[in-house]
Design a protein around this motif. Structure first.
Motif, PDB file in Angstrom:
ATOM      1  N   LEU A 160       0.818  -1.199   0.000  1.00 39.76           N
ATOM      2  CA  LEU A 160       0.000   0.000   0.000  1.00 39.76           C
ATOM      3  C   LEU A 160       0.858   1.257   0.000  1.00 39.76           C
ATOM      4  O   LEU A 160       0.554   2.225  -0.698  1.00 39.76           O
ATOM      5  CB  LEU A 160      -0.927   0.000   1.219  1.00 39.76           C
ATOM      6  CG  LEU A 160      -2.141  -0.929   1.172  1.00 39.76           C
ATOM      7  CD1 LEU A 160      -2.900  -0.854   2.483  1.00 39.76           C
ATOM      8  CD2 LEU A 160      -3.049  -0.572   0.013  1.00 39.76           C
ATOM      9  N   VAL A 161       1.913   1.228   0.787  1.00 37.95           N
ATOM     10  CA  VAL A 161       2.810   2.384   0.832  1.00 37.95           C
ATOM     11  C   VAL A 161       3.427   2.625  -0.542  1.00 37.95           C
ATOM     12  O   VAL A 161       3.510   3.769  -1.013  1.00 37.95           O
ATOM     13  CB  VAL A 161       3.904   2.180   1.904  1.00 37.95           C
ATOM     14  CG1 VAL A 161       4.969   3.260   1.790  1.00 37.95           C
ATOM     15  CG2 VAL A 161       3.286   2.181   3.302  1.00 37.95           C
ATOM     16  N   GLU A 162       3.829   1.554  -1.206  1.00 40.20           N
ATOM     17  CA  GLU A 162       4.383   1.682  -2.561  1.00 40.20           C
ATOM     18  C   GLU A 162       3.369   2.303  -3.510  1.00 40.20           C
ATOM     19  O   GLU A 162       3.712   3.152  -4.346  1.00 40.20           O
ATOM     20  CB  GLU A 162       4.823   0.308  -3.076  1.00 40.20           C
ATOM     21  CG  GLU A 162       6.047  -0.256  -2.376  1.00 40.20           C
ATOM     22  CD  GLU A 162       6.303  -1.706  -2.762  1.00 40.20           C
ATOM     23  OE1 GLU A 162       5.559  -2.242  -3.614  1.00 40.20           O
ATOM     24  OE2 GLU A 162       7.243  -2.305  -2.193  1.00 40.20           O
ATOM     25  N   GLN A 163       2.111   1.909  -3.372  1.00 42.19           N
ATOM     26  CA  GLN A 163       1.071   2.454  -4.240  1.00 42.19           C
ATOM     27  C   GLN A 163       0.825   3.937  -3.953  1.00 42.19           C
ATOM     28  O   GLN A 163       0.616   4.731  -4.880  1.00 42.19           O
ATOM     29  CB  GLN A 163      -0.221   1.650  -4.061  1.00 42.19           C
ATOM     30  CG  GLN A 163      -0.127   0.219  -4.550  1.00 42.19           C
ATOM     31  CD  GLN A 163      -1.347  -0.600  -4.188  1.00 42.19           C
ATOM     32  OE1 GLN A 163      -2.237  -0.141  -3.461  1.00 42.19           O
ATOM     33  NE2 GLN A 163      -1.413  -1.834  -4.671  1.00 42.19           N
ATOM     34  N   LEU A 164       0.851   4.297  -2.684  1.00 41.51           N
ATOM     35  CA  LEU A 164       0.686   5.710  -2.332  1.00 41.51           C
ATOM     36  C   LEU A 164       1.812   6.556  -2.912  1.00 41.51           C
ATOM     37  O   LEU A 164       1.579   7.632  -3.471  1.00 41.51           O
ATOM     38  CB  LEU A 164       0.645   5.863  -0.804  1.00 41.51           C
ATOM     39  CG  LEU A 164      -0.594   5.324  -0.091  1.00 41.51           C
ATOM     40  CD1 LEU A 164      -0.360   5.240   1.419  1.00 41.51           C
ATOM     41  CD2 LEU A 164      -1.811   6.199  -0.378  1.00 41.51           C
ATOM     42  N   LEU A 165       3.021   6.054  -2.791  1.00 43.78           N
ATOM     43  CA  LEU A 165       4.173   6.790  -3.308  1.00 43.78           C
ATOM     44  C   LEU A 165       4.150   6.851  -4.827  1.00 43.78           C
ATOM     45  O   LEU A 165       4.546   7.857  -5.434  1.00 43.78           O
ATOM     46  CB  LEU A 165       5.469   6.138  -2.814  1.00 43.78           C
ATOM     47  CG  LEU A 165       5.691   6.193  -1.289  1.00 43.78           C
ATOM     48  CD1 LEU A 165       6.942   5.412  -0.892  1.00 43.78           C
ATOM     49  CD2 LEU A 165       5.794   7.634  -0.814  1.00 43.78           C
ATOM     50  N   ALA A 166       3.676   5.760  -5.463  1.00 45.14           N
ATOM     51  CA  ALA A 166       3.587   5.739  -6.924  1.00 45.14           C
ATOM     52  C   ALA A 166       2.604   6.788  -7.442  1.00 45.14           C
ATOM     53  O   ALA A 166       2.738   7.274  -8.577  1.00 45.14           O
ATOM     54  CB  ALA A 166       3.175   4.353  -7.408  1.00 45.14           C
ATOM     55  N   GLU A 167       1.633   7.137  -6.615  1.00 45.95           N
ATOM     56  CA  GLU A 167       0.672   8.178  -6.979  1.00 45.95           C
ATOM     57  C   GLU A 167       1.158   9.567  -6.583  1.00 45.95           C
ATOM     58  O   GLU A 167       0.413  10.547  -6.682  1.00 45.95           O
ATOM     59  CB  GLU A 167      -0.676   7.898  -6.305  1.00 45.95           C
ATOM     60  CG  GLU A 167      -1.374   6.650  -6.793  1.00 45.95           C
ATOM     61  CD  GLU A 167      -1.871   6.788  -8.227  1.00 45.95           C
ATOM     62  OE1 GLU A 167      -1.973   7.928  -8.734  1.00 45.95           O
ATOM     63  OE2 GLU A 167      -2.165   5.743  -8.842  1.00 45.95           O
ATOM     64  N   ASN A 168       2.416   9.648  -6.144  1.00 49.02           N
ATOM     65  CA  ASN A 168       3.024  10.922  -5.736  1.00 49.02           C
ATOM     66  C   ASN A 168       2.266  11.588  -4.582  1.00 49.02           C
ATOM     67  O   ASN A 168       2.222  12.822  -4.492  1.00 49.02           O
ATOM     68  CB  ASN A 168       3.127  11.875  -6.927  1.00 49.02           C
ATOM     69  CG  ASN A 168       4.072  11.374  -7.990  1.00 49.02           C
ATOM     70  OD1 ASN A 168       5.173  10.923  -7.688  1.00 49.02           O
ATOM     71  ND2 ASN A 168       3.642  11.429  -9.245  1.00 49.02           N
ATOM     72  N   LEU A 169       1.700  10.742  -3.724  1.00 57.44           N
ATOM     73  CA  LEU A 169       1.029  11.274  -2.548  1.00 57.44           C
ATOM     74  C   LEU A 169       2.042  11.429  -1.416  1.00 57.44           C
ATOM     75  O   LEU A 169       2.770  10.485  -1.098  1.00 57.44           O
ATOM     76  CB  LEU A 169      -0.095  10.326  -2.108  1.00 57.44           C
ATOM     77  CG  LEU A 169      -1.289  10.258  -3.067  1.00 57.44           C
ATOM     78  CD1 LEU A 169      -2.155   9.041  -2.766  1.00 57.44           C
ATOM     79  CD2 LEU A 169      -2.117  11.534  -2.966  1.00 57.44           C
ATOM     80  N   PRO A 170       2.135  12.595  -0.814  1.00 55.60           N
ATOM     81  CA  PRO A 170       3.089  12.801   0.292  1.00 55.60           C
ATOM     82  C   PRO A 170       2.721  11.925   1.469  1.00 55.60           C
ATOM     83  O   PRO A 170       1.645  12.078   2.050  1.00 55.60           O
ATOM     84  CB  PRO A 170       2.951  14.290   0.626  1.00 55.60           C
ATOM     85  CG  PRO A 170       1.614  14.685   0.092  1.00 55.60           C
ATOM     86  CD  PRO A 170       1.323  13.799  -1.077  1.00 55.60           C
ATOM     87  N   THR A 171       3.597  10.990   1.788  1.00 55.68           N
ATOM     88  CA  THR A 171       3.245   9.935   2.739  1.00 55.68           C
ATOM     89  C   THR A 171       4.271   9.842   3.858  1.00 55.68           C
ATOM     90  O   THR A 171       5.479   9.805   3.604  1.00 55.68           O
ATOM     91  CB  THR A 171       3.158   8.575   2.017  1.00 55.68           C
ATOM     92  OG1 THR A 171       2.213   8.664   0.952  1.00 55.68           O
ATOM     93  CG2 THR A 171       2.721   7.472   2.972  1.00 55.68           C
ATOM     94  N   LEU A 172       3.774   9.800   5.081  1.00 55.40           N
ATOM     95  CA  LEU A 172       4.625   9.572   6.247  1.00 55.40           C
ATOM     96  C   LEU A 172       4.267   8.187   6.777  1.00 55.40           C
ATOM     97  O   LEU A 172       3.097   7.921   7.073  1.00 55.40           O
ATOM     98  CB  LEU A 172       4.382  10.653   7.302  1.00 55.40           C
ATOM     99  CG  LEU A 172       5.316  10.704   8.518  1.00 55.40           C
ATOM    100  CD1 LEU A 172       5.293  12.090   9.151  1.00 55.40           C
ATOM    101  CD2 LEU A 172       4.916   9.676   9.580  1.00 55.40           C
ATOM    102  N   VAL A 173       5.276   7.327   6.901  1.00 54.26           N
ATOM    103  CA  VAL A 173       5.048   5.931   7.263  1.00 54.26           C
ATOM    104  C   VAL A 173       5.534   5.668   8.681  1.00 54.26           C
ATOM    105  O   VAL A 173       6.675   5.987   9.026  1.00 54.26           O
ATOM    106  CB  VAL A 173       5.766   4.980   6.285  1.00 54.26           C
ATOM    107  CG1 VAL A 173       5.493   3.531   6.657  1.00 54.26           C
ATOM    108  CG2 VAL A 173       5.318   5.251   4.858  1.00 54.26           C
TER     109      VAL A 173
END
Length: 256
Positions: free
Chosen positions: A75-88
């Motif tokens: 899921l994190v990979e998918q969020l990053l692939a969509e260029n969504l700023p993500t804090l894990v």
């Protein structure tokens, strides 16, 4: 105003405890606290079924995600692939929980509130000196098979801060499935049901009592089978304080 999507209960509760509830524009299906805050918000799926397109449609400035469960990394990979700023977040110890609160507070530009929240939690959870005969506490994340926290778990830290001993504290990893023989050998003085994903009203002490051979377990013999909601022990956020208090009461009553 910043737009924040939270993908785990603990992150949602951290945001709210930091006074930033108004920033939330969407949460995961399991975020249920504070009810007045999360009730009206869009629910974007459970754990491993987060609706990425729905997240993107909310145009978040920040997505708070997690890698606490196997599969979260996808899921994190998918969020990053969509260029969504993500804090894990991927906390193991109680100190990791504090570190995540600090990182989230900084990301929300309320760093001082983060430090204040950490200090408040630390003050509310004083370390009780652990004695050699401290009550042994089995926290059950799941009843069949019995799964218990091990070395790399904030639950182990909470048990010890509350004056108890986790018999599996030296086992590597976050948790371990246990056989009846292993539990009988460890002889826990207290059994805590904190079954993940199970509503508190569905916890049943008779499930523990009727296991083969468990009548010899001290916790069963002395009627020390208790329920503490997983929301207090299993979510690495501010309500761990409530879990600590509940553990402290049980351990104190058992002589610890």
């Amino acid at each position: 105003m910043m737009r924040v999507v939270s993908h785990t209960c603990s992150n949602t509760e951290i945001v709210c405890a930091l006074g930033c509830a108004a920033y939330l524009v969407g949460v995961d299906q399991d975020s249920d606290f504070p009810a007045a805050v999360v009730g009206p918000l869009p629910k974007l799926g459970r754990d491993l079924s987060l609706d990425i397109p729905a997240v993107k449609a909310l145009h978040p400035d920040l997505v708070l995600s997690s890698q606490t469960l196997p599969g979260h990394e996808t899921l994190v990979e998918q969020l990053l692939a969509e260029n969504l700023p993500t804090l894990v977040c991927e906390p193991l110890s109680l100190d990791d929980v504090y570190a995540d609160i600090r990182r989230i507070a900084q990301a929300l530009d309320v760093a001082s509130r983060g430090e204040a929240l950490i200090a408040e939690m630390q003050q509310a959870m004083p370390a009780v000196p652990v004695v050699s005969d401290a009550p042994k506490v089995l926290v059950e994340w799941w009843p069949k098979p019995v799964i218990a926290p091990t070395r790399d778990s904030w639950a182990t830290d909470l048990i010890e801060r509350a004056g108890g001993c986790n018999p599996w504290r030296d086992v590597a990893g976050k948790s371990v499935p246990l056989t009846d023989a292993q539990v009988l050998s460890a002889a826990p003085d207290i059994v805590v049901m904190a079954w993940c994903g199970v509503p508190l009203h569905n916890y049943r002490s008779e499930i523990v009592r009727r296991r083969a051979g468990w009548e010899e377990v001290p916790a069963v013999r002395h009627d020390r089978i208790h329920a503490i909601t997983e929301a207090w022990l299993g979510r690495p956020g501010p309500r761990l304080v409530e879990g600590y208090r509940a553990l402290r009461e049980l351990i104190g009553a058992a002589g610890g």
